[in-house]
Write an enzyme that holds these catalytic residues in place. Sequence first.
Site, PDB file in Angstrom:
ATOM      1  N   SER A   1      -1.863   8.262  21.371  1.00  0.00           N
ATOM      2  CA  SER A   1      -3.325   8.382  21.349  1.00  0.00           C
ATOM      3  C   SER A   1      -3.743   9.798  20.964  1.00  0.00           C
ATOM      4  CB  SER A   1      -3.945   7.964  22.687  1.00  0.00           C
ATOM      5  OG  SER A   1      -3.692   6.605  22.927  1.00  0.00           O
ATOM      6  N   HIS A   2      -3.240  10.229  19.840  1.00  0.00           N
ATOM      7  CA  HIS A   2      -3.622  11.513  19.260  1.00  0.00           C
ATOM      8  C   HIS A   2      -3.136  11.550  17.817  1.00  0.00           C
ATOM      9  CE1 HIS A   2       0.580  12.553  19.741  1.00  0.00           C
ATOM     10  NE2 HIS A   2       0.509  12.301  21.041  1.00  0.00           N
ATOM     11  N   ALA A   3      -3.537  12.598  17.095  1.00  0.00           N
ATOM     12  CA  ALA A   3      -3.040  12.828  15.730  1.00  0.00           C
ATOM     13  C   ALA A   3      -2.494  14.247  15.674  1.00  0.00           C
ATOM     14  CB  ALA A   3      -4.172  12.655  14.726  1.00  0.00           C
TER      15      ALA A   3
END
Length: 134
Positions: A49-51
């Site tokens: 849940s991130h980039a």
Amino acid sequence: MEKPQIIQLPKILDKRGNLSFFEYPRQLPFEIMRTYWIYDVPGGETRGSHAFKAQQEFIVALSGSFDVVLHDGENEERFSLNRSYYGLYIPKMYWRRLENFSTNSLALIVSDKLYDATDYIRDFEDFKKLKNGS
Ligand code: TYD
């Protein structure tokens, strides 16, 4: 490579047990700076849940199965990883989440960068703004 893609790995079949591998530059588009793995994931949990602004990754399900869901700022694509002879290449700037981990699954992840907390984008709205250039 600019797009996420499944990379098939060599599979050396042997009655004594099979063997697969990857190396740069033959299978991987980047040189490995870091390796980590995710394991003992309780049922129903989600990782990621991130980039990443700069780092690229390659993920292999060494054991069991899980899904990697990628978002490019406009569309979402789901990749199911469940064999140890292929993996998913993820370029920089893709929002990712890992979910649907099976019991005893083991995710091996290699990256072209050392761990750097400032490379993370943890807010999805910030990600979309950066990705879409506004
Ligand atoms: P994080 O990348 O947020 O986990 P997820 O797989 O869910 O995206 O990392 C969780 C914690 O582990 C965070 O406190 C940073 C630490 N960490 C390292 O110290 N080195 C690493 O290489 C990684 C991947 C994480």
